[in-house]
Design a protein around this motif. Structure first.
Motif: not given
Lengths: 166, 166
Positions: B72-78, B124-126, B151-152
């Motif tokens: 449903k989703l992925l996350e990334r750490h900018p 930044g990698v999803w 966290c995005n």
């Protein structure tokens, strides 16, 4: 020649407090990832900034030593903490002495860590190199990269036989 | 409504290079501790300095999801990298997409990690939240503490059913 045998106690956060952190999942956690994951958060005081240090992640693979384990030396890291966590749930021994210039035998303390406990040695705390028990044991290790001499050894006098009572 | 199934490839350092590091002991080592220990040194690019960040060590305990795994989703750490290493030699899945503002389904790549491989997602990698397989799986996690939103999430449109082909 004197013979000294260091008794082994169970590893607990309270008993280990003078030397650093016990890394474990007995405490509270945050629920993350849509409720599918427990985050046991910030389990060790990682101290690596000195002299422009950086955190590094390593794997150490330790071979068991003959028993009784003869203690010839301890080491310390004057610029950083050093964290260990065992892979594959294998117990191991920890031998420490508080930060000081010289180690008195009476200052030695030994602990049995179960395979679900890690340790994070505080900067300057004397500790024995890894003491795997029955099998070769791998550990995730978080310590410091960067310039500066970050490992000292203390060798016990040759007229003292120190062993770990385990 | 469209149905997308992402194929799973074996995790190798080469295939994972666009996304970060594979943490493993297949490479060379330093012999330390009087020859009793192998040090596999500096296995991941830990990137946590942004905005006065500090390295933190955590344990994540991940519950398996129903199969086929619905994405449903992925996350990334900018602001930082994030490193995972499984305890107790349990395999797991990794689903990633290169750093970008929006994730195209064609950019998704899935890998099967064996229980002796960790991953370090580059900043930044999803990536999908942890995907344990048959059992609850614990991971040592090294990421960043400190101020700032780190966290995005990217949620896929509801008219696309994405699953992992495993």
């Amino acid at each position: 020649m004197s013979n000294i045998s260091v008794k082994v106690k169970p590893l607990t956060a309270e008993a280990f407090e003078p030397y650093g952190d016990v890394i474990h999942t007995d405490g509270g956690y945050l629920e993350i990832n849509q409720g599918t994951c427990k985050r046991f958060h910030d389990l060790a005081s990682i101290d690596i900034d000195e002299n422009a240090g950086r955190p590094i992640l390593n794997i150490f693979s330790a071979t068991p030593r003959p028993r009784p384990i003869a203690v010839k030396l301890l080491e310390r890291h004057p610029l950083s903490s050093q964290a260990f966590f065992p892979l594959e749930n294998k117990p191991y021994l920890v031998l420490v002495a508080a930060a000081s210039e010289k180690i008195e035998v009476a200052a030695l303390h030994a602990f049995l860590a179960n395979g679900r406990q890690g340790v994070n040695y505080r900067r300057g705390v004397w500790h024995h190199p890894l003491l795997a028990l029955d099998k070769e044991t791998d550990f995730i290790v978080v310590d410091r990269g960067g310039d500066g001499e970050n490992c000292n050894e203390f060798h016990f006098p040759e007229d003292i036989n120190i062993s770990i009572d385990y």
